[in-house]
Design a protein around this motif. Structure first.
Motif, PDB file in Angstrom:
ATOM      1  N   GLN A   6       0.836  -1.190   0.000  1.00 60.90           N
ATOM      2  CA  GLN A   6       0.000   0.000   0.000  1.00 60.90           C
ATOM      3  C   GLN A   6       0.876   1.247   0.000  1.00 60.90           C
ATOM      4  OE1 GLN A   6      -2.632  -0.358   3.323  1.00 60.90           O
ATOM      5  NE2 GLN A   6      -3.979  -1.768   2.271  1.00 60.90           N
ATOM      6  N   LYS A   7       0.402   2.263  -0.693  1.00 58.85           N
ATOM      7  CA  LYS A   7       1.099   3.532  -0.739  1.00 58.85           C
ATOM      8  C   LYS A   7       0.718   4.359   0.485  1.00 58.85           C
ATOM      9  CE  LYS A   7      -0.504   4.789  -4.784  1.00 58.85           C
ATOM     10  NZ  LYS A   7      -0.671   5.560  -6.013  1.00 58.85           N
ATOM     11  N   GLY A  33       3.605   7.351 -12.379  1.00 58.18           N
ATOM     12  CA  GLY A  33       3.814   8.741 -12.752  1.00 58.18           C
ATOM     13  C   GLY A  33       3.983   9.677 -11.565  1.00 58.18           C
ATOM     14  N   CYS A  34       3.743   9.182 -10.350  1.00 52.87           N
ATOM     15  CA  CYS A  34       3.819  10.013  -9.146  1.00 52.87           C
ATOM     16  C   CYS A  34       4.959   9.561  -8.245  1.00 52.87           C
ATOM     17  CB  CYS A  34       2.511   9.932  -8.358  1.00 52.87           C
ATOM     18  SG  CYS A  34       1.134  10.727  -9.192  1.00 52.87           S
ATOM     19  N   CYS A  35       5.451  10.491  -7.438  1.00 53.28           N
ATOM     20  CA  CYS A  35       6.513  10.179  -6.478  1.00 53.28           C
ATOM     21  C   CYS A  35       5.899   9.677  -5.170  1.00 53.28           C
ATOM     22  CB  CYS A  35       7.390  11.397  -6.256  1.00 53.28           C
ATOM     23  SG  CYS A  35       8.280  11.936  -7.735  1.00 53.28           S
ATOM     24  N   SER A  36       5.001   8.720  -5.301  1.00 52.33           N
ATOM     25  CA  SER A  36       4.364   8.083  -4.148  1.00 52.33           C
ATOM     26  C   SER A  36       5.378   7.171  -3.478  1.00 52.33           C
ATOM     27  CB  SER A  36       3.164   7.246  -4.600  1.00 52.33           C
ATOM     28  OG  SER A  36       2.243   8.044  -5.294  1.00 52.33           O
ATOM     29  N   THR A  37       5.100   6.821  -2.229  1.00 55.56           N
ATOM     30  CA  THR A  37       5.994   5.929  -1.501  1.00 55.56           C
ATOM     31  C   THR A  37       5.182   5.001  -0.618  1.00 55.56           C
ATOM     32  OG1 THR A  37       8.047   5.846  -0.215  1.00 55.56           O
ATOM     33  CG2 THR A  37       6.407   7.497   0.463  1.00 55.56           C
ATOM     34  N   GLY A  38       5.835   4.027  -0.060  1.00 59.14           N
ATOM     35  CA  GLY A  38       5.184   3.071   0.813  1.00 59.14           C
ATOM     36  C   GLY A  38       6.238   2.231   1.510  1.00 59.14           C
ATOM     37  N   GLY A  43      14.158   2.926  -1.027  1.00 58.23           N
ATOM     38  CA  GLY A  43      14.966   4.052  -1.501  1.00 58.23           C
ATOM     39  C   GLY A  43      14.283   5.393  -1.314  1.00 58.23           C
ATOM     40  N   THR A  44      13.022   5.391  -0.918  1.00 56.62           N
ATOM     41  CA  THR A  44      12.236   6.612  -0.723  1.00 56.62           C
ATOM     42  C   THR A  44      12.338   7.500  -1.964  1.00 56.62           C
ATOM     43  OG1 THR A  44      12.834   6.420   1.624  1.00 56.62           O
ATOM     44  CG2 THR A  44      11.629   8.383   0.971  1.00 56.62           C
ATOM     45  N   HIS A  45      11.720   7.040  -3.053  1.00 52.74           N
ATOM     46  CA  HIS A  45      11.737   7.737  -4.350  1.00 52.74           C
ATOM     47  C   HIS A  45      10.695   8.856  -4.348  1.00 52.74           C
ATOM     48  CE1 HIS A  45      13.542   3.821  -5.144  1.00 52.74           C
ATOM     49  NE2 HIS A  45      14.118   4.371  -6.202  1.00 52.74           N
ATOM     50  N   THR A  46      10.967   9.931  -3.632  1.00 51.75           N
ATOM     51  CA  THR A  46       9.941  10.930  -3.359  1.00 51.75           C
ATOM     52  C   THR A  46      10.208  12.319  -3.915  1.00 51.75           C
ATOM     53  OG1 THR A  46      10.994  11.351  -1.216  1.00 51.75           O
ATOM     54  CG2 THR A  46       9.165   9.765  -1.254  1.00 51.75           C
ATOM     55  N   THR A 108       6.558  16.587  -5.424  1.00 50.42           N
ATOM     56  CA  THR A 108       7.500  15.983  -4.478  1.00 50.42           C
ATOM     57  C   THR A 108       6.748  15.583  -3.219  1.00 50.42           C
ATOM     58  OG1 THR A 108       9.376  17.212  -5.370  1.00 50.42           O
ATOM     59  CG2 THR A 108       9.581  16.423  -3.105  1.00 50.42           C
ATOM     60  N   HIS A 109       6.841  14.308  -2.870  1.00 44.81           N
ATOM     61  CA  HIS A 109       6.088  13.749  -1.740  1.00 44.81           C
ATOM     62  C   HIS A 109       6.546  14.370  -0.415  1.00 44.81           C
ATOM     63  CE1 HIS A 109       4.332  10.768   0.966  1.00 44.81           C
ATOM     64  NE2 HIS A 109       3.587  10.369  -0.057  1.00 44.81           N
TER      65      HIS A 109
END
Length: 129
Positions: A6-7, A33-38, A43-46, A108-109
């Motif tokens: 889950q994001k 397409g979004c800098c979502s994370t979970g 790597g926290t691609h945010t 940016t998340h």
């Protein structure tokens, strides 16, 4: 149970709805397409960055080649001007080395703020000029 996939809530650094970073190339840990994370995004691609040649060269020297396509990972390879969801610590490392690319703050998340102060990100905010 799929809770590990889950994001987190998709809010940007301003606490507003996270807007897409890029669909061409298709970016994001979840390739949405979004800098979502979970929880599985170690790597926290945010950080939604607009990469430069200088940053791409720096990243490659750090052992993360973002230029070479890797189709097995659905990775097209990046060129200067592409928007991409970067690992927050790679962006911070580039900032400390003086080669940080601009960021799209609205994409940016908010999780990025756990690593980088907002005032630093604002200094690198992309503007359409």
């Amino acid at each position: 149970m799929q809770e590990n996939f889950q994001k987190e809530a998709d809010k940007n650094v301003f606490g507003e709805k996270l807007i897409p970073c890029s669909t061409d190339p298709l970016t994001g840990f979840f390739r949405d397409g979004c800098c979502s994370t979970g929880q599985t995004d170690h790597g926290t691609h945010t950080v939604c960055a607009i990469v430069t040649e200088e940053f791409l060269d720096f990243s490659r020297k750090q052992g993360n080649d973002l230029i070479t396509p890797r189709p097995e990972y659905l990775f097209p390879g990046l060129k200067s001007g592409d928007r991409w969801c970067l690992c927050v610590l790679r962006w911070k490392e580039a900032y400390e080395a003086g080669v940080a690319p601009e960021v799209v703050l609205e994409a940016t998340h908010e999780r990025s703020l756990d690593f980088i102060p907002l005032d630093v990100l604002v200094k690198f905010a992309f503007s359409k000029k």
